[in-house]
Design a protein around this motif. Structure first.
Motif, PDB file in Angstrom:
ATOM      1  N   VAL A 178       0.862  -1.183   0.000  1.00 30.25           N
ATOM      2  CA  VAL A 178       0.000   0.000   0.000  1.00 30.25           C
ATOM      3  C   VAL A 178       0.900   1.235   0.000  1.00 30.25           C
ATOM      4  CG1 VAL A 178      -1.961   1.152   1.059  1.00 30.25           C
ATOM      5  CG2 VAL A 178      -1.644  -1.320   1.372  1.00 30.25           C
ATOM      6  N   ASP A 180       0.978   5.337  -1.849  1.00 25.66           N
ATOM      7  CA  ASP A 180       0.259   6.302  -2.675  1.00 25.66           C
ATOM      8  C   ASP A 180       1.125   6.986  -3.719  1.00 25.66           C
ATOM      9  OD1 ASP A 180       1.694   7.648  -0.753  1.00 25.66           O
ATOM     10  OD2 ASP A 180       0.200   9.208  -0.425  1.00 25.66           O
ATOM     11  N   ASP A 182       3.152   6.780  -6.981  1.00 20.84           N
ATOM     12  CA  ASP A 182       3.200   5.847  -8.109  1.00 20.84           C
ATOM     13  C   ASP A 182       4.606   5.323  -8.356  1.00 20.84           C
ATOM     14  OD1 ASP A 182       0.521   6.286  -8.451  1.00 20.84           O
ATOM     15  OD2 ASP A 182       0.741   7.705 -10.105  1.00 20.84           O
ATOM     16  N   ARG A 185       5.696   2.996  -5.541  1.00 23.39           N
ATOM     17  CA  ARG A 185       4.942   1.748  -5.620  1.00 23.39           C
ATOM     18  C   ARG A 185       5.504   0.839  -6.714  1.00 23.39           C
ATOM     19  NH1 ARG A 185       0.474   3.958  -5.991  1.00 23.39           N
ATOM     20  NH2 ARG A 185       0.005   3.704  -8.191  1.00 23.39           N
ATOM     21  N   ALA A 202      -1.866  -1.540  -3.891  1.00 23.35           N
ATOM     22  CA  ALA A 202      -2.999  -0.626  -3.735  1.00 23.35           C
ATOM     23  C   ALA A 202      -2.448   0.774  -3.507  1.00 23.35           C
ATOM     24  CB  ALA A 202      -3.882  -1.049  -2.563  1.00 23.35           C
ATOM     25  N   SER A 204      -4.239   3.269  -2.035  1.00 22.41           N
ATOM     26  CA  SER A 204      -4.889   3.924  -0.894  1.00 22.41           C
ATOM     27  C   SER A 204      -5.354   2.879   0.109  1.00 22.41           C
ATOM     28  CB  SER A 204      -6.085   4.749  -1.365  1.00 22.41           C
ATOM     29  OG  SER A 204      -7.106   3.896  -1.851  1.00 22.41           O
ATOM     30  N   SER A 206      -8.412   2.580   1.257  1.00 26.63           N
ATOM     31  CA  SER A 206      -9.699   2.035   0.824  1.00 26.63           C
ATOM     32  C   SER A 206      -9.518   0.967  -0.243  1.00 26.63           C
ATOM     33  CB  SER A 206     -10.604   3.153   0.309  1.00 26.63           C
ATOM     34  OG  SER A 206      -9.994   3.853  -0.765  1.00 26.63           O
ATOM     35  N   ASP A 207      -8.582   1.199  -1.179  1.00 25.27           N
ATOM     36  CA  ASP A 207      -8.294   0.192  -2.204  1.00 25.27           C
ATOM     37  C   ASP A 207      -7.751  -1.085  -1.561  1.00 25.27           C
ATOM     38  OD1 ASP A 207      -9.121   1.936  -4.133  1.00 25.27           O
ATOM     39  OD2 ASP A 207      -7.108   2.458  -4.842  1.00 25.27           O
ATOM     40  N   ALA A 208      -6.899  -0.918  -0.566  1.00 21.52           N
ATOM     41  CA  ALA A 208      -6.310  -2.078   0.111  1.00 21.52           C
ATOM     42  C   ALA A 208      -7.375  -2.900   0.826  1.00 21.52           C
ATOM     43  CB  ALA A 208      -5.243  -1.618   1.097  1.00 21.52           C
ATOM     44  N   ALA A 210     -10.528  -3.091   0.057  1.00 17.13           N
ATOM     45  CA  ALA A 210     -11.339  -3.760  -0.951  1.00 17.13           C
ATOM     46  C   ALA A 210     -10.618  -4.975  -1.524  1.00 17.13           C
ATOM     47  CB  ALA A 210     -11.696  -2.777  -2.065  1.00 17.13           C
ATOM     48  N   LEU A 211      -9.314  -4.838  -1.772  1.00 18.15           N
ATOM     49  CA  LEU A 211      -8.528  -5.955  -2.284  1.00 18.15           C
ATOM     50  C   LEU A 211      -8.516  -7.110  -1.284  1.00 18.15           C
ATOM     51  CD1 LEU A 211      -5.375  -4.333  -3.944  1.00 18.15           C
ATOM     52  CD2 LEU A 211      -6.964  -5.920  -5.031  1.00 18.15           C
ATOM     53  N   THR A 223       3.072  -1.311   4.136  1.00 14.03           N
ATOM     54  CA  THR A 223       2.319  -0.075   3.951  1.00 14.03           C
ATOM     55  C   THR A 223       3.079   1.149   4.426  1.00 14.03           C
ATOM     56  OG1 THR A 223       0.260   1.094   4.488  1.00 14.03           O
ATOM     57  CG2 THR A 223       1.152  -0.360   6.192  1.00 14.03           C
TER      58      THR A 223
END
Length: 303
Positions: A178, A180, A182, A185, A202, A204, A206-208, A210-211, A223
């Motif tokens: 995780v 933010d 690019d 990452r 991910a 963010s 929230s993306d993490a 959801a994954l 993270t």
């Protein structure tokens, strides 16, 4: 370093607390000491202005080796051994919209009459003239860390030895990354693939989440401590560990460990990998964190 901090006390005022965290056995650096002192004063004054109601200013030093992977992400940088000097504050932080311009001559976010915009450009000029590198880590409402990397003053043979990476050990576990930024990452994912790990990324919190809700269990969460849009790596880790108690966590941050722990962003004793890091550092910390999981599993089986 200590002389510079003593000189700063009258300039910064009583509302600014000054801390120094200096490495034992610092490497000598290829830099003019007077210019370095001026650079530290400029950084300290900028930090003071970001802490109008008072705060904490921290000076830190470290001996670091920046590898070819990190150099490839920073065109002006040559891999090798460096002396790192960090100046950190817990002030207002630098907005992301102007972060890439802070070293431009005459650029300033201060009101008219409060600054010329030359201080940080002079710092940048000194660092580049010295063959070094400067990196900014900043979040609004959290603070700023400026890291200066100055080439180590050693002979060619010593420099080569200093830059040699330790043995690198990979693995086959699954990692949730995780981050933010690019570029960072992409750098992490490339290194994890080279080390043999199966990784999912991910951008963010929230993306993490959801994954993780629609993926098989991960072995490790890697993270950033402070994520964009107000995201918090510690809160993300707490939620994912609540869902999957066996999950191990490794935090990363551009802020130095002493600063981020001292500012209450991370509890002491948790695992933190400070940016920038080499592939060897990443590999070592992952095996360290996952090794604790293996030890805990063996202990549980024996109980």
């Amino acid at each position: 370093m200590l002389d510079a901090t003593r000189l700063l006390r009258p300039t910064l005022g009583e509302r600014i607390e000054i801390e120094t965290r200096l490495v034992q056995g610092p490497w000598l650096a290829l830099a003019d000491p007077v210019q370095l002192g001026n650079a530290l004063i400029n950084l300290a004054i900028n930090a003071r202005d970001a802490m109008s109601s008072g705060g904490r200013l921290t000076f830190e030093t470290a001996n670091v080796v920046l590898d070819e992977d990190y150099a490839a992400q920073n065109a002006e940088l040559t891999s090798g051994a460096y002396t790192m000097v960090a100046v950190s504050d817990n002030g207002t932080g630098i907005p992301a919209s102007v972060r890439d311009r802070v070293f431009d001559p005459f650029f300033t976010t201060k009101p008219v009459g409060k600054g010329t915009g030359l201080g940080l450009s002079m710092v940048y000029g000194f660092v580049r003239q010295s063959g070094g590198h400067i990196k900014i880590y900043s979040e609004e409402g959290v603070g700023t860390t400026m890291k200066i990397y100055l080439p180590r003053a050693v002979g060619a043979a010593d420099a080569l030895q200093s830059g040699m990476a330790p043995e690198i050990i990979g693995g086959r576990e699954t990692v949730l990354v995780v981050e933010d930024d690019d570029l960072v990452r992409q750098y992490v994912m490339t290194n994890l693939a080279a080390l043999g790990y199966a990784a999912v990324a991910a951008a963010s919190a929230s993306d993490a989440l959801a994954l993780a809700a629609h993926s098989p269990p991960f072995d490790l969460l890697l993270t950033d401590v402070i994520l964009g849009a107000g995201g918090n790596g510690r809160e993300l880790a707490n939620e994912l560990v609540r869902r999957q108690p066996s999950l191990r966590v490794l935090y990363t941050s551009g802020y130095t460990e002493d600063v981020i722990v001292h500012h209450g962003r991370l509890d002491p004793g948790l695992h933190l990998l400070t940016k920038p890091y080499r592939r060897a550092d990443l590999a070592r910390m992952i095996r360290l964190v996952l090794g604790e999981k293996a030890v805990a599993k063996v202990a549980a089986e024996k109980a």
